[in-house]
Structure formats: structure tokens, C-alpha cells
Design a protein around this motif. Structure first.
Motif, mmCIF file in Angstrom:
data_model
loop_
_atom_site.group_PDB
_atom_site.id
_atom_site.type_symbol
_atom_site.label_atom_id
_atom_site.label_comp_id
_atom_site.label_asym_id
_atom_site.label_seq_id
_atom_site.Cartn_x
_atom_site.Cartn_y
_atom_site.Cartn_z
ATOM 1 N N UNK A 535 4.303 10.695 11.680
ATOM 2 C CA UNK A 535 2.866 10.602 11.955
ATOM 3 C C UNK A 535 2.014 11.106 10.795
ATOM 4 N N UNK A 536 2.307 12.302 10.289
ATOM 5 C CA UNK A 536 1.485 12.889 9.228
ATOM 6 C C UNK A 536 1.576 12.073 7.935
ATOM 7 N N UNK A 537 2.784 11.703 7.454
ATOM 8 C CA UNK A 537 2.832 10.852 6.251
ATOM 9 C C UNK A 537 2.100 9.531 6.430
ATOM 10 N N UNK A 538 2.203 8.960 7.610
ATOM 11 C CA UNK A 538 1.527 7.690 7.863
ATOM 12 C C UNK A 538 0.008 7.845 7.763
ATOM 13 N N UNK A 539 -0.518 8.865 8.414
ATOM 14 C CA UNK A 539 -1.965 9.090 8.367
ATOM 15 C C UNK A 539 -2.413 9.321 6.928
ATOM 16 N N UNK A 540 -1.611 10.059 6.167
ATOM 17 C CA UNK A 540 -1.976 10.329 4.775
ATOM 18 C C UNK A 540 -2.046 9.040 3.963
ATOM 19 N N UNK A 541 -1.077 8.136 4.159
ATOM 20 C CA UNK A 541 -1.060 6.871 3.424
ATOM 21 C C UNK A 541 -2.256 6.008 3.806
ATOM 22 N N UNK A 542 -2.477 5.846 5.110
ATOM 23 C CA UNK A 542 -3.546 4.966 5.584
ATOM 24 C C UNK A 542 -4.918 5.488 5.175
ATOM 25 N N UNK A 543 -5.174 6.745 5.506
ATOM 26 C CA UNK A 543 -6.493 7.308 5.223
ATOM 27 C C UNK A 543 -6.731 7.382 3.714
ATOM 28 N N UNK A 544 -5.696 7.743 2.955
ATOM 29 C CA UNK A 544 -5.852 7.846 1.509
ATOM 30 C C UNK A 544 -6.208 6.521 0.866
ATOM 31 N N UNK A 545 -5.462 5.463 1.197
ATOM 32 C CA UNK A 545 -5.745 4.151 0.618
ATOM 33 C C UNK A 545 -7.099 3.616 1.076
ATOM 34 N N UNK A 546 -7.384 3.765 2.356
ATOM 35 C CA UNK A 546 -8.658 3.274 2.872
ATOM 36 C C UNK A 546 -9.829 4.029 2.253
ATOM 37 N N UNK A 547 -9.650 5.320 2.036
ATOM 38 C CA UNK A 547 -10.716 6.127 1.430
ATOM 39 C C UNK A 547 -11.031 5.620 0.020
ATOM 40 N N UNK A 548 -9.978 5.304 -0.735
ATOM 41 C CA UNK A 548 -10.196 4.777 -2.093
ATOM 42 C C UNK A 548 -10.899 3.419 -2.059
ATOM 43 N N UNK A 549 -10.508 2.573 -1.093
ATOM 44 C CA UNK A 549 -11.152 1.264 -0.978
ATOM 45 C C UNK A 549 -12.629 1.425 -0.639
#
Length: 752
Positions: A535-549
């Protein structure tokens, strides 16, 4: 990018029949291949890289007959009578006779009256008769592969047991054919119907309301065809189709709604209709592309979990979103070109403000001005509602209780008569690479008998895969031990027992073997553990990439930051309300409470984060567009409400309707998923995106729309507002005029 999209939109409008023909041809080709190849979905869970997955692989290799038997419909018929089953002999015998007549029954001789069987073989009495003779089991094995089992097979079985509920005899069924997938379609039809009504209200015209609906049908149809076709070449679980259908319908209609709405505004400005379509795709289409990209990232990133079923759901949903985006960019302008000047006709006179006049003050504008003028109370009030809704989340319990509602009574009877663990057996596989497994298997059996939580330790024994019929265990290199827990399959006690058995590995290795625990119960437990750790790695990947976009989309740090923090509040509130209703049973909306599905948190985060960013992009980009074209920060927010509030509200209501329609399903699991997705969209769209974020942006003023100079140089200018195409085709023309008004059917100017 807006210039490229402008050309795509204009080309699709002008070459409408070629574009429409290409989409129709694509559908025809895909469904022709599906009809010719006849692919089938899988229904089994596969967990590579886990102990349960290893155990199941070894069972398939060394015990193929048992593995094959497990793929067939093995249903436990449970009978009960308060006055004792021996008082209902004729009724039970009649039930036995009818069960033997069911299609493909493979164990007709083994289907006997449990009272008679217990008297004939006292050593078997404990397995077929329980609760002092008040509860009995009749196992029914049908040679029907569960992958091929249909709702009709289940209905036939249910009809038989229903006929024999007479004179106080209770007859229920658990497992096997009761798990056959029922035919869907009702929820989808209801979702489409509600979406159509909402679009009529949004556009105030019938033809325009049909266009997004057509796009949704085409996009979802193509996605489901491709997903079905892929099942011919790889294992695709049937469970993955429901969420793909659900999300595909919602985003297809939503994206089409935004393009059609922007086209109406552009037609009102005048000029060539093809240019208006190009401008609509170049502006709103840019937002569609980036919103779709965010959703694709969110759902495709489910691959990081490493669970095939979740990966299939994520990739299938990603394909659905891509189809929705392509449909919005090409099929929508083509359809607009096909209907021509009738796009916004016939008008429905009693629907007001479908396209508000420039001097009008619709509800969205009035609300926007109120939010801008008094932002702090709105921020505090919105967050207070979400915090209050999130309170129950502290008691959330995750589990994988996949027993459908129509099996709950049977499960309770089995627990009453034979223990909660019956039907949730653990399959312990002991394997030796060096030859005979006898010593290791004997060690495993003796150690398992000592563990707490094992039903009937004296009955724990092993069978081997040796070829000698006279001594099937001698010389085998693999042994299979069936262990029945005392506790329910989804309970913590069963998980503990499973881990204790796996903890015997050192003793078994010392005796020359290796030990693994499989079976559906173990697979579900491993699935829950893997989801928790991912759960935590997934949230980090999703939120991180979306934040950059979003930094690139909005050219701001504050807008992505506030949007992401708002999502945290809305998701917490969603989990809280879901726990309150489905786990605690509040409001009486469900008949049988259940723990929250283990995969719901991670899937909800992925899907809803993507959808939340949709509304963020659609609403806030219009605010930024007005800001960079000269309006003050607060006036730009109000202008964003004028142009976007009605459309975003309609889009969110469509999403909610599609998801909420799944609450009409008979099963609590489907209801839980539909409710959680619907309430999440409600919280995020209406409280966070429509209230909290605009209020926070009004407090920040001009600071909300800037980047530090060093970062501004690094970020690519995507021109999400469509500045390069905003006035294409309008040079030398008045923005409004009699001819243009007549052509568009919407004489109002597109301004705040």
C-alpha cells in the motif's frame, strides 16, 4: 500540444464519416475475433512469489487429479432441523434423490442421508452429522469446471434445494456451484440511464445528450472486447471485468461531456464549426489528455503490487481510460460534425441555464462568489465534515471474506455443526528433492497435531503421490496434508495457524523436505498480507508521479499540493463511512456485515485519486486559463465556476450514478465496492474540488499560479489552457453575431 489537438479535432470534424467508420470497423474486428476464438476468463487466483502460490504450483505438478477435482463444482448441501434430522428421514431421502439427478453429478453414490451414513459407518459420523444430530452435510461433486459454471447452473441447483425446505427442514448450500458468476448488465444499464438524464439537464438538448452516451458505449465496448480477446492468450480473471466496465463507462461519458460542453461555448463565439471543434479539442481536449494520463498512471501503477488479478484490473482500467480519451479527441468531434447544426436541438424549454447568458448569474457563479468572499468558513466547514466522517476508520478491519450473501446461512449452519473452519481447509504440501518424503511428512504431521486451532488433530494424516496402489505413501517424493482450522477462513486465528505451520519449515527441512501451505484460505491470507505491504509504496508511486504531472499542468506548486492533501481527507472520510455501514452495520443498508475487502483500500486509492485529479484538471485549468488571460485571481476563480461548475457537477453525478448502481447487486461485496467509489467521488468532487480548493486558492491569490524561477525554467509548457488555439479561426470576426448565434443555437458569449 494544444495545436496538435486542434488539428486532430478539426480533421475529425471535417472527415467525420471516415473517423466514425474507423471506430465501427475496430469494434467489428475485435468482436469478430472474440466470436471466432471463443476466449474464456479464468476464475482462480494466482499469487506468484508467495508461499501459497508455491504450494498450489506443487499441487498442480504432483497431485494433478486432486487439483483438477478442485477446479470442479464441489458444493456442500447443509441440512438442519431443531428437532433432529432423524425425524425427517423421508424428506431427506427425497432431497438426496433429487440431488443425484442434477447435471454432471460425479459422486452420486456418496450423496446419502447423513443419518443413515452415520449409522452405517460410525467412524464417519463426525464428518456428516453434527450438533447432536441436528445438522448434516451432503457433499455434491459436479463435473462442471467452475470457469464454465453459469448462473443457470446455480439457479438449477438452488431450485432443487429450495423445493425441499418443508416441515421445518432447513436446506442451504455452500461453496462450489454457489460461486458461479451471475450475469451482469443491470447496473450498467441503470448507470447509462441516469447519465442520460443528467446530460439532458446539463445540455438542455436531446441530441447533445446522446453524443457522450454513444462514445461511452463505443469506448467500453471496445475495451471489453480487447479484454475478452486477451483471455485467449493469457490468464485473465473474470473478476477484473466488473471494475473495468464500471470505470470505463464513467470516464468515457465524463470526457465526452467536457468536450461537448466546450464545443458549445466555442460555437457561440462564431467562425467555422470545424474550427470550433478544433478549439474545443485543443482546449478542453488538453485537459482530457492530462486527466486521462493521471488516471492511467493511478490504475496502471497497480502492477507494483505484483498480484496478477490486481494487475489485470489496473491494466484493463488503463485501456478503458485510453479508449475514453481517444474517443473524446476523435469520435466526439466526428459525431458533432455528423449532427451538424442539430447538435444542441431540440432545446428543452423548462431546463433553465443550460448555457447561461453572459449577464446571467447562475447558481454556480453565486456560489463561487460566496466561496471567494468568505473562504475560511468554507475550508473549515468542508474539512470538518470529512474529519467527522473519517472517525470510524480507526476500527477498520481488513479481510477477504468472499462468501456471498446467499451462502451466509449455510456457513452459519456448518459452523454450528462442524466448526467454523469446515470449507476453509489448509492444504499443506511437503516435498523432498532427494527422494522419499516419508520422514519429512511424518515430522510435519506430528508437529501440526501439536498446534492449537486444529480441528480433530487425530485425523491429520498425509497422502503421497507414489504410484504403488498397495502402499500409496511409500516412496513418494511429495505429501499432501489437509488441515481443518477451528476458526473461520478469514479470521486472525486461521492466519496465525497458517503461519505456525509454515514456521515448522526448519524441522521439516531437518527431516529432508520443504513445507508450504496452500488452498483458497491460504491464498486469501497471502493476498491480504501482500496488499498491506504494497500500500505505502503504491501510494508513493502514484502520488509522486501525479504530483509531477500536475506541476507541469498548472505550473504551480500550491495547486498540486492542496489538491493532493485534499484527496487524503476525502479518502479517509470514504473509509470511515464505508466501515460504519458495511462493517458496523449502521443505517441497516446491508443484511450481513463484513470486514472491509483487503484489496479495496489500495484499489480505491488508485481509482479515486485518478478521478479526483480529473475534476482538479477540468475545473482548475479553466480558472488558470482565465487568470493568464487577464482576470484577477478571484475573478478567475468565479469565471471557472461559471464555465465549469455545471459540467463538473454533471460529470461527478454521472460517476456517482454509475458506481452507486452497483449497490443494486445482490452481493455485499459488490455493494461495498460500488458504495465506496460513489461516496469517494461525492466527497472529493463536491467538498474538496468544488469548495475547499477554490477557497484555498482565493486565500493564496496570485501566489497560487506561479513557480519559482529556477523551477519555471525546467518545467515544459504544455499549454494546457490552449492559448495557442484559443482564437484560431476567429480573426476578423465578431465573437457573436446573428449568423453565428443561429448556427450555434447558443447566442451567449463565453466569458465570466
Amino acid at each position: 500540444m494544444s495545436s496538435i489537438l486542434f488539428r486532430i479535432g478539426r480533421f475529425s470534424f471535417r472527415h467525420k464519416w471516415w473517423v466514425i467508420g474507423a471506430w465501427v470497423a475496430s469494434l467489428a474486428v475485435v468482436f469478430s475475433l472474440v466470436g471466432a476464438l471463443q476466449p474464456k476468463f479464468a476464475q482462480e487466483f494466482d499469487l506468484p512469489g508467495t508461499d501459497g502460490g508455491t504450494a498450489m504450483s506443487q499441487m498442480e505438478e504432483y497431485f494433478p487429479a486432486i487439483t483438477e477435482q478442485q477446479t470442479e463444482a464441489a458444493t456442500n448441501v447443509v441440512i438442519a432441523a431443531p428437532d433432529g434430522l432423524d425425524k425427517h428421514g423421508p424428506a431427506i431421502d427425497a432431497l438426496v434423490a433429487d440431488l443425484k439427478k442434477l447435471p454432471e453429478v460425479a459422486n452420486a453414490d456418496a450423496i446419502v442421508n447423513p443419518v443413515t451414513a452415520a449409522a452405517a459407518k460410525p467412524e464417519l459420523a463426525a464428518k456428516v452429522l453434527g450438533d447432536d444430530g441436528r445438522v448434516g452435510l451432503l457433499p455434491v461433486q459436479q463435473s462442471i469446471n467452475m470457469m464454465d459454471a453459469t448462473a443457470a447452473d446455480k439457479e438449477e441447483f438452488v431450485d432443487v434445494i429450495s423445493e425441499h425446505r418443508v416441515d421445518g427442514l432447513q436446506v442451504e448450500a455452500l461453496g462450489g456451484i454457489m460461486g458461479a458468476m451471475e450475469q451482469g448488465g443491470t447496473a450498467e444499464l441503470i448507470g447509462f440511464a441516469v447519465a442520460f438524464v443528467i446530460m439532458i439537464v446539463a445540455f438542455g438538448a436531446l441530441v447533445a445528450a446522446f453524443i457522450p452516451l454513444i462514445t461511452g458505449i463505443v469506448g467500453v465496448g471496445l475495451t471489453m472486447g480487447l479484454l475478452t480477446l486477451s483471455a485467449k492468450f493469457m490468464s485473465v480473471n473474470q473478476t477484473a471485468t466488473a471494475i473495468v466496465m464500471m470505470l470505463g463507462i464513467a470516464v468515457s461519458i465524463d470526457y465526452a461531456l467536457f468536450i461537448v460542453s466546450r464545443y458549445r461555448s466555442e460555437r457561440a463565439r462564431g467562425g467555422d464549426p470545424a474550427d470550433a471543434a478544433g478549439r474545443a479539442v485543443g482546449t478542453a481536449g488538453s485537459a482530457v489528455v492530462f486527466a486521462g494520463l493521471t488516471v492511467v498512471i493511478a490504475v496502471a501503477a497497480l502492477m507494483v503490487i505484483g498480484i496478477p488479478l490486481i494487475t489485470q484490473m489496473g491494466l484493463g482500467a488503463a485501456v478503458a481510460v485510453v479508449a475514453a480519451v481517444l474517443g473524446a479527441l476523435t469520435l466526439i468531434p466526428a459525431l458533432l460534425g455528423a449532427v451538424g447544426r442539430f447538435a444542441f436541438a431540440p432545446r428543452i424549454p423548462w431546463i433553465k441555464n443550460a448555457d447561461p447568458k453572459a449577464d446571467a448569474t447562475p447558481l454556480g457563479v453565486r456560489f463561487g462568489r460566496t466561496v471567494v468572499n468568505k473562504p475560511i468558513p468554507f475550508i473549515a466547514g468542508g474539512l470538518a465534515i470529512l474529519v467527522a466522517a473519517a472517525i470510524p476508520v480507526g476500527g477498520m478491519k481488513l479481510g477477504m471474506d468472499m462468501v456471498s450473501d446467499d451462502q451466509v446461512d449455510a456457513q452459519e449452519l456448518v459452523s454450528q455443526g462442524f466448526g467454523e473452519g469446515v470449507g476453509g481447509e489448509l492444504f499443506v504440501v511437503v516435498h523432498s528433492e532427494s527422494g522419499s518424503v516419508d520422514g519429512a511428512a511424518d515430522t510435519a504431521v506430528e508437529e501440526i497435531k501439536k498446534l492449537d486451532g486444529v480441528t480433530a488433530p487425530d485425523a491429520v494424516a498425509w497422502m503421497g503421490n507414489g504410484a504403488d496402489p498397495a502402499a500409496p505413501n511409500a516412496g513418494a517424493n511429495t505429501a499432501l496434508i489437509t488441515v481443518t482450522p477451528q476458526s473461520a477462513p478469514s479470521s486472525d486465528q486461521t492466519h496465525t495457524l497458517m503461519e505456525e505451520i509454515r514456521g515448522l519449515s526448519s524441522n521439516v527441512e531437518a527431516a529432508g523436505g520443504e513445507i508450504h501451505v496452500g488452498g483458497q484460505t491460504a491464498i486469501m491470507s497471502d493476498l491480504s498480507s501482500k496488499l498491506d505491504s504494497a500500500l505505502i509504496p503504491y501510494i508513493a508511486v502514484v502520488v509522486g508521479l501525479a504530483f509531477l504531472i500536475m506541476i507541469g499542468v498548472f505550473r504551480s506548486i500550491w495547486v498540486p499540493l492542496i489538491g493532493t492533501l485534499g484527496f487524503v481527507f476525502s479518502v479517509a472520510a470514504t473509509f470511515g463511512i464505508t466501515v460504519l455501514i458495511f462493517q458496523d452495520g449502521a443505517l441497516g443498508l446491508i443484511d450481513h456485515t463484513k470486514p472491509i475487502l483487503s484489496f479495496l483500500p489500495i484499489f480505491l486509492v488508485g481509482v479515486v485519486f485518478g478521478l479526483a485529479m480529473d475534476y482538479q484538471v477540468f475545473l482548475v485549468t479553466r480558472m488558470r486559463e482565465e487568470f493568464i488571460h487577464g482576470l484577477s485571481a478571484k475573478d478567475a476563480i468565479v469565471a471557472g465556476y461559471r464555465h465549469g461548475s455545471r459540467v463538473v457537477t454533471s460529470a461527478a453525478l454521472i460517476m456517482i450514478s454509475v458506481f452507486a448502481a452497483f449497490m443494486l447487486a445482490p452481493d455485499t461485496t459488490a455493494k461495498m465496492m460500488g458504495f465506496a467509489l460513489a461516496i469517494a467521488v461525492f466527497f472529493d468532487a463536491f467538498i474538496i474540488r468544488m469548495i475547499v480548493i477554490p477557497a484555498a486558492l482565493s486565500l493564496l491569490g496570485d501566489r497560487a499560479w506561479g513557480l519559482p524561477k529556477w523551477l519555471d525554467k525546467l518545467v515544459i509548457d504544455f499549454d494546457i489552457e490552449g492559448g495557442a488555439v484559443r482564437d484560431k479561426g476567429l480573426k476578423g470576426l465578431e465573437e457573436t453575431g446573428p449568423a453565428n448565434e443561429a448556427a450555434a443555437g447558443t447566442p451567449e458569449r463565453s466569458q465570466a
